[in-house]
Structure formats: C-alpha cells, structure tokens
Write a protein that holds these residues in place. Structure first.
Motif, PDB file in Angstrom:
ATOM      1  N   ALA A   1       0.830  -1.210   0.000  1.00  0.00           N
ATOM      2  CA  ALA A   1       0.000   0.000   0.000  1.00  0.00           C
ATOM      3  C   ALA A   1       0.860   1.254   0.000  1.00  0.00           C
ATOM      4  CB  ALA A   1      -0.933  -0.008   1.206  1.00  0.00           C
ATOM      5  N   GLU A   2       1.916   1.242   0.787  1.00  0.00           N
ATOM      6  CA  GLU A   2       2.773   2.427   0.890  1.00  0.00           C
ATOM      7  C   GLU A   2       3.626   2.631  -0.351  1.00  0.00           C
ATOM      8  OE1 GLU A   2       2.818   4.796   3.319  1.00  0.00           O
ATOM      9  OE2 GLU A   2       1.067   3.739   4.087  1.00  0.00           O
ATOM     10  N   VAL A   3       4.162   1.571  -0.930  1.00  0.00           N
ATOM     11  CA  VAL A   3       5.050   1.723  -2.079  1.00  0.00           C
ATOM     12  C   VAL A   3       4.266   2.206  -3.298  1.00  0.00           C
ATOM     13  CG1 VAL A   3       5.017  -0.596  -3.114  1.00  0.00           C
ATOM     14  CG2 VAL A   3       7.083   0.750  -3.204  1.00  0.00           C
ATOM     15  N   THR A   4       3.025   1.813  -3.416  1.00  0.00           N
ATOM     16  CA  THR A   4       2.199   2.251  -4.547  1.00  0.00           C
ATOM     17  C   THR A   4       2.029   3.766  -4.528  1.00  0.00           C
ATOM     18  OG1 THR A   4       1.028   0.151  -4.555  1.00  0.00           O
ATOM     19  CG2 THR A   4      -0.062   1.987  -5.637  1.00  0.00           C
ATOM     20  N   ASP A   5       1.853   4.331  -3.346  1.00  0.00           N
ATOM     21  CA  ASP A   5       1.638   5.774  -3.221  1.00  0.00           C
ATOM     22  C   ASP A   5       2.915   6.594  -3.311  1.00  0.00           C
ATOM     23  OD1 ASP A   5      -1.038   5.206  -2.877  1.00  0.00           O
ATOM     24  OD2 ASP A   5      -0.924   5.244  -0.689  1.00  0.00           O
ATOM     25  N   THR A   6       4.069   5.969  -3.141  1.00  0.00           N
ATOM     26  CA  THR A   6       5.313   6.743  -3.070  1.00  0.00           C
ATOM     27  C   THR A   6       6.220   6.603  -4.281  1.00  0.00           C
ATOM     28  OG1 THR A   6       6.396   4.957  -1.860  1.00  0.00           O
ATOM     29  CG2 THR A   6       5.341   6.668  -0.543  1.00  0.00           C
ATOM     30  N   LEU A   7       5.857   5.786  -5.264  1.00  0.00           N
ATOM     31  CA  LEU A   7       6.700   5.655  -6.451  1.00  0.00           C
ATOM     32  C   LEU A   7       6.639   6.935  -7.283  1.00  0.00           C
ATOM     33  CD1 LEU A   7       5.916   2.020  -7.645  1.00  0.00           C
ATOM     34  CD2 LEU A   7       8.069   2.870  -6.732  1.00  0.00           C
ATOM     35  N   PRO A   8       7.775   7.396  -7.792  1.00  0.00           N
ATOM     36  CA  PRO A   8       7.769   8.570  -8.661  1.00  0.00           C
ATOM     37  C   PRO A   8       6.938   8.308  -9.919  1.00  0.00           C
ATOM     38  CG  PRO A   8      10.009   8.038  -7.970  1.00  0.00           C
ATOM     39  CD  PRO A   8       9.131   6.913  -7.528  1.00  0.00           C
ATOM     40  N   ALA A   9       6.350   9.354 -10.467  1.00  0.00           N
ATOM     41  CA  ALA A   9       5.467   9.227 -11.629  1.00  0.00           C
ATOM     42  C   ALA A   9       6.196   8.685 -12.854  1.00  0.00           C
ATOM     43  CB  ALA A   9       4.830  10.567 -11.943  1.00  0.00           C
ATOM     44  N   ASN A  10       7.489   8.968 -12.971  1.00  0.00           N
ATOM     45  CA  ASN A  10       8.233   8.538 -14.164  1.00  0.00           C
ATOM     46  C   ASN A  10       8.886   7.159 -14.006  1.00  0.00           C
ATOM     47  OD1 ASN A  10      10.119   9.315 -12.299  1.00  0.00           O
ATOM     48  ND2 ASN A  10      11.390  10.461 -13.737  1.00  0.00           N
ATOM     49  N   THR A  11       8.493   6.395 -13.013  1.00  0.00           N
ATOM     50  CA  THR A  11       9.045   5.050 -12.809  1.00  0.00           C
ATOM     51  C   THR A  11       8.542   4.135 -13.925  1.00  0.00           C
ATOM     52  OG1 THR A  11       8.998   5.371 -10.420  1.00  0.00           O
ATOM     53  CG2 THR A  11       9.203   3.114 -11.197  1.00  0.00           C
ATOM     54  N   PRO A  12       9.464   3.420 -14.596  1.00  0.00           N
ATOM     55  CA  PRO A  12       9.023   2.483 -15.643  1.00  0.00           C
ATOM     56  C   PRO A  12       8.060   1.438 -15.077  1.00  0.00           C
ATOM     57  CG  PRO A  12      11.401   2.774 -15.710  1.00  0.00           C
ATOM     58  CD  PRO A  12      10.910   3.471 -14.473  1.00  0.00           C
ATOM     59  N   ALA A  13       7.110   1.021 -15.900  1.00  0.00           N
ATOM     60  CA  ALA A  13       6.066   0.089 -15.446  1.00  0.00           C
ATOM     61  C   ALA A  13       6.650  -1.212 -14.902  1.00  0.00           C
ATOM     62  CB  ALA A  13       5.102  -0.198 -16.586  1.00  0.00           C
ATOM     63  N   GLU A  14       7.658  -1.759 -15.560  1.00  0.00           N
ATOM     64  CA  GLU A  14       8.251  -3.022 -15.107  1.00  0.00           C
ATOM     65  C   GLU A  14       8.907  -2.861 -13.733  1.00  0.00           C
ATOM     66  OE1 GLU A  14      11.724  -6.074 -16.509  1.00  0.00           O
ATOM     67  OE2 GLU A  14      10.552  -5.106 -18.082  1.00  0.00           O
ATOM     68  N   THR A  15       9.576  -1.744 -13.545  1.00  0.00           N
ATOM     69  CA  THR A  15      10.218  -1.466 -12.247  1.00  0.00           C
ATOM     70  C   THR A  15       9.157  -1.242 -11.172  1.00  0.00           C
ATOM     71  OG1 THR A  15      12.111  -0.501 -13.364  1.00  0.00           O
ATOM     72  CG2 THR A  15      11.831   0.056 -11.047  1.00  0.00           C
ATOM     73  N   ALA A  16       8.102  -0.512 -11.504  1.00  0.00           N
ATOM     74  CA  ALA A  16       7.022  -0.270 -10.538  1.00  0.00           C
ATOM     75  C   ALA A  16       6.351  -1.581 -10.144  1.00  0.00           C
ATOM     76  CB  ALA A  16       6.002   0.689 -11.123  1.00  0.00           C
ATOM     77  N   ASN A  17       6.109  -2.458 -11.119  1.00  0.00           N
ATOM     78  CA  ASN A  17       5.490  -3.747 -10.813  1.00  0.00           C
ATOM     79  C   ASN A  17       6.377  -4.590  -9.902  1.00  0.00           C
ATOM     80  OD1 ASN A  17       3.221  -3.165 -12.312  1.00  0.00           O
ATOM     81  ND2 ASN A  17       3.987  -4.155 -14.162  1.00  0.00           N
ATOM     82  N   ALA A  18       7.687  -4.563 -10.165  1.00  0.00           N
ATOM     83  CA  ALA A  18       8.622  -5.314  -9.313  1.00  0.00           C
ATOM     84  C   ALA A  18       8.619  -4.746  -7.903  1.00  0.00           C
ATOM     85  CB  ALA A  18      10.028  -5.275  -9.903  1.00  0.00           C
ATOM     86  N   ALA A  19       8.611  -3.427  -7.789  1.00  0.00           N
ATOM     87  CA  ALA A  19       8.614  -2.785  -6.469  1.00  0.00           C
ATOM     88  C   ALA A  19       7.324  -3.080  -5.715  1.00  0.00           C
ATOM     89  CB  ALA A  19       8.808  -1.289  -6.610  1.00  0.00           C
ATOM     90  N   GLN A  20       6.204  -3.115  -6.417  1.00  0.00           N
ATOM     91  CA  GLN A  20       4.924  -3.382  -5.772  1.00  0.00           C
ATOM     92  C   GLN A  20       4.772  -4.854  -5.396  1.00  0.00           C
ATOM     93  OE1 GLN A  20       2.395  -1.827  -8.796  1.00  0.00           O
ATOM     94  NE2 GLN A  20       2.445   0.256  -7.980  1.00  0.00           N
ATOM     95  N   ASP A  21       5.499  -5.732  -6.054  1.00  0.00           N
ATOM     96  CA  ASP A  21       5.403  -7.162  -5.780  1.00  0.00           C
ATOM     97  C   ASP A  21       5.932  -7.510  -4.397  1.00  0.00           C
ATOM     98  OD1 ASP A  21       4.888  -9.909  -6.384  1.00  0.00           O
ATOM     99  OD2 ASP A  21       7.042 -10.145  -6.748  1.00  0.00           O
TER     100      ASP A  21
END
Length: 93
Positions: free
Chosen positions: A57-77
């Motif tokens: 929940a916290e990482v979803t709200d704090t990722l920068p807007a320009n984070t690549p989708a693959e990196t964001a998905n890995a971080a949210q996993d």
C-alpha cells in the motif's frame, strides 16, 4: 526471545505438566508443544502478511510518476523484487 519473555515457555510447560495427571503427562506435553508451535507459526504468518500489505500500500503511493512500469510492478510485488530490480544496471533493466 526478547523483552524478557524467555522464561515464559518453560513456565507454561511446567504449569501444564503440574496440572496433568501423571499417566497423561506425555499427552499434555505433546498438546502444549503443538499449541506453542502452531501459535508461533500463525504469529509469523499473520505479521508477515500484515507487513506485506502495508508495504504494498505504501510503495504504490510513493513511487515517482516517471518510474518504468516493469520497475514499478517489481517494487509493488515485494521488497525482494524491488531490491533485485534496483541492483541491476540501467542496461539490464
């Protein structure tokens, strides 16, 4: 164990065995030990699930807007996926 709780399991076992009849001491000990192991496993599982839910929940709200989708998905996993993804060089991403 921490916070001074070390003697608690030994005291619990002593109380269980002291209150059980002598011919049932083995059964009482087995039930007490099974309950202690199950309680420990359930505590670890519940705390792990709660920690993962809070992290996601916290990482979803704090990722920068320009984070690549693959990196964001890995971080949210998971934290492990985020760490692994973060250690890769830009050419490997």
């Amino acid at each position: 164990m921490s916070l001074g709780l070390g003697p608690t399991p030994a005291l619990g076992t002593a109380i269980v065995l002291a209150t059980a009849p002598a011919e049932k001491a083995g059964e009482a000990s087995a039930v007490q030990e099974t309950g202690a192991e199950l309680g420990t496993a359930m505590g670890i599982a519940i705390l792990g699930a709660a920690g993962t839910a809070v992290y996601r929940a916290e990482v979803t709200d704090t990722l920068p807007a320009n984070t690549p989708a693959e990196t964001a998905n890995a971080a949210q996993d998971s934290i492990g996926s985020a760490s692994h993804r973060g250690r890769r060089t830009p050419s490997e991403r």
